[in-house]
Scaffold this active site. Structure first.
Site, short mmCIF file in Angstrom:
data_model
loop_
_atom_site.label_atom_id
_atom_site.label_comp_id
_atom_site.label_asym_id
_atom_site.label_seq_id
_atom_site.Cartn_x
_atom_site.Cartn_y
_atom_site.Cartn_z
N LYS A 71 0.47 -1.21 0.40
CA LYS A 71 -0.17 0.65 0.22
C LYS A 71 0.40 0.76 0.20
CE LYS A 71 -2.01 2.80 3.59
NZ LYS A 71 -1.86 4.24 2.13
N GLY A 128 -4.63 2.85 -1.35
CA GLY A 128 -5.51 3.13 -0.16
C GLY A 128 -5.61 4.24 1.10
N ASP A 129 -6.07 4.14 1.78
CA ASP A 129 -5.70 5.02 2.67
C ASP A 129 -5.36 4.44 4.51
OD1 ASP A 129 -8.04 4.36 3.79
OD2 ASP A 129 -9.30 6.54 4.22
N GLY A 130 -5.22 5.14 5.38
CA GLY A 130 -4.81 3.56 6.28
C GLY A 130 -5.88 3.18 7.22
N PRO A 131 -6.45 4.26 7.50
CA PRO A 131 -8.11 3.44 8.32
C PRO A 131 -8.64 1.66 7.26
CG PRO A 131 -8.19 5.99 8.25
CD PRO A 131 -7.28 5.56 7.05
N VAL A 187 -7.50 0.51 3.94
CA VAL A 187 -6.33 -0.81 3.46
C VAL A 187 -5.37 -0.69 4.53
CG1 VAL A 187 -4.90 -1.15 1.09
CG2 VAL A 187 -7.00 -0.13 1.04
N GLY A 188 -4.45 0.54 4.86
CA GLY A 188 -4.29 0.03 6.50
C GLY A 188 -3.77 -1.38 7.42
N GLU A 214 9.58 1.44 11.11
CA GLU A 214 10.87 2.89 10.61
C GLU A 214 9.26 4.18 11.15
OE1 GLU A 214 12.12 6.07 9.80
OE2 GLU A 214 12.32 5.13 7.54
N CYS A 266 12.55 12.02 8.07
CA CYS A 266 12.62 11.36 9.48
C CYS A 266 14.17 11.65 9.90
CB CYS A 266 12.16 9.62 9.75
SG CYS A 266 12.86 8.98 8.03
N GLU A 295 7.92 16.46 16.75
CA GLU A 295 8.28 15.97 14.97
C GLU A 295 7.93 17.08 14.21
OE1 GLU A 295 10.15 12.44 12.35
OE2 GLU A 295 8.36 12.64 12.84
#
Length: 474
Positions: A170, A201-204, A206-207, A245, A279, A379
């Site tokens: 993804k 897809g998005d995180g909620p 497909v993630g 990561e 990061c 961050e």
């Protein structure tokens, strides 16, 4: 406008089961340049079935067969380097000079590195009377970000393929142009059917489906610490391996015997590079208190000389932030730092003069910052530097390690022996000495809330292998 309404599953492009669409915004013009379909759990299920079926044969291929596939990927990738650079600049705003020199070729470099590691990697050895075998872990689910799209896709996919694993990827829904090119490269290179699969897809949706899927054996995420927590929780029910990561707030410790002006200038440029959207960026600059005023002068000059503008211009140093959410977040954190009484020496909120659209932001720095302040602990993910004075080496080490993160640390000293000594005291996954900032064979990953597991080089193979001991083999 481009339309990415098909997913790469089982060697073909198939339409999504979902009707959800996301617009892709060019961060320079704020115009819609593409639409991408956002997949569903059923799309992930199809991809996992393809990957699971392909694993039976791909996991049994020889080293030579996998080397041949990696060689073909490298050769095809070479022909698409400029296409990849243009795509990345369009979708996330990296300056074209950086896209050409780093963002695009680093993807190919990870395949070259994985190929070289595979050629000599030991998958079997004898210990005592037992035979130890390292075998591919299975189906791997990858969730990757938008800030270094090819770096983070390739540093997962290349070693996974080399180890004999199959993949469901993804990519970030914000950077589908580069992901589409990547899938096309693997297809043209003849990666066997079902070995590599990709679902937008998005995180909620497909993630989460990837993280919790019972037929995915390991999941690797590059993203925020918050996202890492969510993935870990979703994966826990299936006891799958998780490699993370995550974020960073990396210190740059400039010791009192360093080439001070050169080090400060380099550190500021590294912080502002990629518009601060790395990061491992050195966002906390630790300087001897007696040299603080000089550091302020050099940082201010460096920031003012950083050319912000059209990322397609070769004269540009940094383009815009990648999206509207980042623009609002970074501006908000700068304003909060000002409101908290931190000493702003250059930059600030809003666009640079002469830029009336796009997610552009001024390189910003705060001086005489306390390490316990919010701007030094959280961050920002923008071109925002904090300068922190210290009184002696011991205090510098204490300040450097006083953070919830531990992804990277940077040290500058006139004595390599001294730099090495300080490096051993850093609680960080990678420590860079005297302006050496990259080695594709070194491990990349974090301590503490910066994650777990390691990527790159030989260390990138470990998360994709199960270890089997065959006792009584001799």
């Amino acid at each position: 406008m481009k339309h990415y309404n098909k997913f790469y599953i089982n060697g073909t492009w198939v339409p999504s089961d979902s009707t959800s669409i996301k617009e892709v915004i060019n961060p320079t013009t704020q115009e819609v340049i593409a639409q991408v379909s956002l997949g569903s759990k059923s799309d992930v299920d199809q991809a996992v079935i393809a990957a699971r079926n392909a694993f039976a044969s791909w996991s049994q291929t020889s080293r030579e067969e996998r080397l041949a596939v990696l060689d073909r990927i490298i050769e095809v990738y070479k022909t698409r380097l400029e296409d990849m650079a243009q795509a990345i600049t369009s979708e996330m705003g990296a300056a074209i000079s950086m896209s050409r020199s780093a963002q695009s070729p680093i993807g190919m470099l990870h395949f070259i590195t994985a190929r070289d590691v595979l050629a000599d990697f030991s998958f079997e050895n004898e210990q005592g009377g037992s035979h130890i075998v390292k075998e591919p872990i299975g189906v791997c689910g990858f969730i990757t970000p938008w800030n270094w799209p090819m770096n983070q896709i390739a540093c997962k996919v290349a070693p996974a393929l080399a180890c004999g694993c199959t993949i469901v990827l993804k990519p970030s829904e914000m950077t589908p142009l580069s992901a589409q090119l990547f899938a096309e490269i693997l297809h043209e290179a003849g990666v066997p059917t079902g070995v590599f699969n990709m679902v937008y897809g998005d995180g909620p949706e497909v993630g989460s489906a990837i993280s919790s899927h019972p037929d995915i054996d390991m999941v690797s995420l590059t993203g925020s610490t918050r996202a890492g927590v969510q993935v870990s929780k979703a994966a826990a029910d299936n006891i799958k391996r998780v490699s993370l990561e995550l974020g960073g707030k990396s210190p740059f410790v400039i010791l009192d015997d360093a080439d001070f002006e050169g080090a400060v200038r380099w550190g500021a440029k590294q912080c502002f590079r990629n518009v601060g959207q790395s990061c491992n960026a050195p966002t906390r600059m630790l300087v001897p208190a007696a040299l603080h005023v000089q550091a302020v002068q050099v940082v201010k000059e460096t920031a003012l000389n950083t050319r912000v503008g059209d990322p397609l211009s070769e004269e540009t140093d940094i383009g815009p932030l990648s999206n509207a959410l980042q623009f609002d977040k970074v501006n908000g954190m700068i304003q909060s730092a000002i409101d908290a009484g931190n000493e702003l020496i250059v930059g600030g909120t809003g666009r640079p003069d002469g830029l009336d659209k796009g997610y552009f932001i001024r390189p910003t720095a705060f001086a005489n910052v306390r390490n316990d302040s919010t701007i030094a602990q959280e961050e920002v993910f923008g071109p925002v530097l904090t300068i922190i004075p210290y009184s002696n080496e011991e205090e510098a080490i204490q300040i450097a390690n006083d953070t919830p993160y531990g992804l990277a640390a940077y040290i500058e000293s006139g004595s390599l022996e001294r730099a090495r000594s300080v490096a051993r005291k850093m609680r960080a996954g990678t420590v860079y000495l005297n302006r050496n900032d990259f080695d594709p064979r070194a491990p990349f990953g974090g301590y503490k809330q910066s994650g777990n597991g390691r990527e790159w080089g030989e260390f990138g193979f470990h998360d994709f292998l199960e270890i089997k001991g065959i006792v009584g083999y001799q």
